[in-house]
Enzyme design. Structure first.
Site, PDB file in Angstrom:
ATOM      1  CG  ASP A  80     -23.491  37.163 -78.099  1.00  0.00           C
ATOM      2  OD1 ASP A  80     -24.702  37.217 -77.344  1.00  0.00           O
ATOM      3  OD2 ASP A  80     -23.831  37.158 -79.450  1.00  0.00           O
ATOM      4  CD  GLU A 134     -26.451  39.124 -83.579  1.00  0.00           C
ATOM      5  OE1 GLU A 134     -27.346  39.491 -82.939  1.00  0.00           O
ATOM      6  OE2 GLU A 134     -25.808  38.102 -83.520  1.00  0.00           O
ATOM      7  CG  HIS A 166     -23.618  41.225 -75.753  1.00  0.00           C
ATOM      8  ND1 HIS A 166     -24.198  42.251 -76.257  1.00  0.00           N
ATOM      9  CD2 HIS A 166     -24.127  40.086 -75.786  1.00  0.00           C
ATOM     10  CE1 HIS A 166     -25.309  41.669 -76.785  1.00  0.00           C
ATOM     11  NE2 HIS A 166     -25.115  40.653 -76.866  1.00  0.00           N
ATOM     12  CG  HIS A 203     -28.882  42.349 -79.183  1.00  0.00           C
ATOM     13  ND1 HIS A 203     -29.086  42.510 -77.987  1.00  0.00           N
ATOM     14  CD2 HIS A 203     -28.302  40.995 -79.410  1.00  0.00           C
ATOM     15  CE1 HIS A 203     -28.670  41.435 -77.156  1.00  0.00           C
ATOM     16  NE2 HIS A 203     -28.025  40.580 -77.934  1.00  0.00           N
ATOM     17  CD1 TRP A 220     -28.917  32.000 -81.998  1.00  0.00           C
ATOM     18  CD2 TRP A 220     -29.057  31.853 -79.721  1.00  0.00           C
ATOM     19  NE1 TRP A 220     -30.171  32.354 -81.700  1.00  0.00           N
ATOM     20  CE2 TRP A 220     -30.447  32.224 -80.393  1.00  0.00           C
ATOM     21  CE3 TRP A 220     -29.136  31.625 -78.411  1.00  0.00           C
ATOM     22  CZ2 TRP A 220     -31.551  32.868 -79.448  1.00  0.00           C
ATOM     23  CZ3 TRP A 220     -30.446  31.910 -77.678  1.00  0.00           C
ATOM     24  CH2 TRP A 220     -31.456  32.149 -78.266  1.00  0.00           C
ATOM     25  CD  GLN A 235     -33.884  36.628 -79.106  1.00  0.00           C
ATOM     26  OE1 GLN A 235     -32.911  36.256 -78.012  1.00  0.00           O
ATOM     27  NE2 GLN A 235     -33.153  36.804 -80.260  1.00  0.00           N
ATOM     28  CG  HIS A 250     -28.018  36.356 -74.706  1.00  0.00           C
ATOM     29  ND1 HIS A 250     -28.945  37.191 -75.010  1.00  0.00           N
ATOM     30  CD2 HIS A 250     -26.913  37.060 -75.441  1.00  0.00           C
ATOM     31  CE1 HIS A 250     -28.900  37.847 -76.088  1.00  0.00           C
ATOM     32  NE2 HIS A 250     -27.625  37.857 -76.056  1.00  0.00           N
TER      33      HIS A 250
END
Ligand SMILES: [Zn+2]
Length: 424
Positions: free
Chosen positions: A310, A214, A58, A211, A316, A153, A60
């Site tokens: 991630d 979360e 996982h 996702h 983030w 997203q 991005h």
């Protein structure tokens, strides 16, 4: 037997030691102690752990290494991160996305990574990041397997063009269906998005990775819909729930019903320890929840769990270094998986288990598997996690693609003879 390479004296993740690994034509030809064979090259790896490569389930890649663009996340929260990404998105260029992604892939390979599943945001009508990452995927294929997930997203229904963009991205060659049901406007819209996304995957014969939940909200139960739709559409073994952090806060009685439903649908789960421990529980005073999903309980119920990185140096998460041993190390701590079996499970969560979730071909240490291997400066999986051990040698199809010298320290201590110590 005519071999290209023999690694002599390896320790294997399952506890075997003194094992020779013979390699021919990019595949593992033999795994045995005292292998009687000739090879063009031999390497002594006595006492070193040799493992198939790390697999990040996982990630991005469209946002990675963008830290500070256009500004830093001052609060360190999820919401400021999403706002920041929204500011950066219109300024993205294909070249910049590719440059950052390729730089990350270099870093990943140096850390012994063999495959990455990356979500790519499809809520930009230009689909510029999709094009960029498809090109990156082609370029890195000789040394790194990249699997892309079409990720809306801003919400499949909440963003007006998300569904059309998601379908276009799949047409362009993105291979996994993504989603974010807890971010839709209502619980029922979230459930409807799960239904629609699973139908798209069933129509096209694709894998699913949402996702999912979360959130710290114990009533966020989209994983239940995901299990139901998986069964209804015959998608067993092809569907994954990422994050599942609401499960941390759910009522125990409900979880006792949920886990068997997940196992029955042959779902898999991906936790992201580095991100879950920093982003969840932000609305708590004390005690503060950890927020990571229930990893030991999922494993106990027969649901395979992988750990993902991630984010790495993006809106983030300003830390990270493509090191899945760091991810496993955090997983051990957050889930309190310090038993011998627990630590072995955490090593599997960044190797074998994500390889299964990605449906990677030829992954493993059996004869016939691809000769994709990593030699670590550690004796066993626990030591590898403890030291976040050096990747001495990274092989892809039997060829060396990265080498790091063993770490040693020379000590000059007053009143003591000079000595050289290895990292351990
Ligand atoms: Zn994610």
């Amino acid at each position: 037997m005519d071999l290209d390479l023999i690694l002599r004296g390896a320790n294997l993740p399952d506890g075997r030691s003194g094992v020779d690994i013979g390699i021919a034509d990019g595949r593992i030809a033999a795994v045995a102690p005292g292998l009687q064979a000739e090879a063009r090259e031999e390497r002594d790896v006595t006492g070193r752990l040799v493992t198939p490569p790390f697999v990040d389930a996982h990630f991005h890649m469209d946002s990675t290494l963008s830290l500070g663009q256009p500004r830093l996340n001052r609060s360190g929260t999820l919401l400021e991160g999403i706002a920041l990404w929204g500011e950066l998105k219109p300024q993205l260029t294909q070249e910049a996305v590719m440059e950052r992604a390729l730089a990350y892939c270099d870093l990943a390979v140096s850390r012994g990574m063999g495959a990455i599943r990356s979500h790519v945001d499809v809520c930009d009508d230009r689909l510029l990041a999709v094009e960029a990452l498809l090109e990156v995927k082609r370029r890195v294929a000789p040394y790194l397997t990249l699997q892309l997930v079409a990720f809306p997203q801003d919400g499949l229904f909440r963003s007006p063009t998300a569904e059309a963009n998601l379908l276009r991205a799949l047409d362009m060659g993105v291979e996994v269906v993504g989603g974010i049901p807890h971010f839709e406007r209502t619980m029922s819209e979230g459930a409807a998005s799960v239904k629609r996304l699973c139908e798209i995957a069933a129509e096209r014969g694709l894998l699913v990775d949402l996702h999912c939940d979360e959130s710290d909200d114990p009533l966020s139960r989209h994983i239940e819909s995901l299990a139901f739709e998986t069964q209804r559409l015959g998608l067993q073994g092809r569907v994954n729930g990422s994050h599942l952090t609401s499960m941390h806060s759910m009522d125990n009685y409900y979880v006792s019903k949920l886990l068997p439903l997940m196992a029955e649908a042959r779902l898999t789960a991906i936790a992201n320890p580095l991100i879950n421990i920093t982003i969840q529980g932000r609305h708590d005073s004390y005690p503060k929840r950890r927020g990571m999903t229930r990893v030991p309980e999922l494993l106990e119920a027969g649901v395979p769990v992988a750990f993902g990185h991630d984010c790495c140096m993006d809106p983030w998460y300003s830390l990270g270094s493509a090191d899945l041993l760091e991810v496993a190390h955090m997983g051990v701590h957050v889930a309190q998986m310090t038993s011998l079996d627990g630590m072995a499970d955490c090593f599997r969560a960044v190797t074998e288990t994500p390889a299964k979730i990605l449906h990677l071909e030829g992954y493993g240490l059996e004869p016939g598997c691809r000769a994709d291997l990593v030699v670590l400066q550690a004796r066993d999986p626990v030591e590898a996690i403890r030291l976040k051990a050096n990747r001495l040698l990274v092989l892809r199809a039997g060829r060396t693609i990265a080498e790091t010298p063993a770490q040693v320290t020379r000590l000059h201590l007053p009143g003591r003879p000079e000595q050289v110590v290895a990292e351990r």
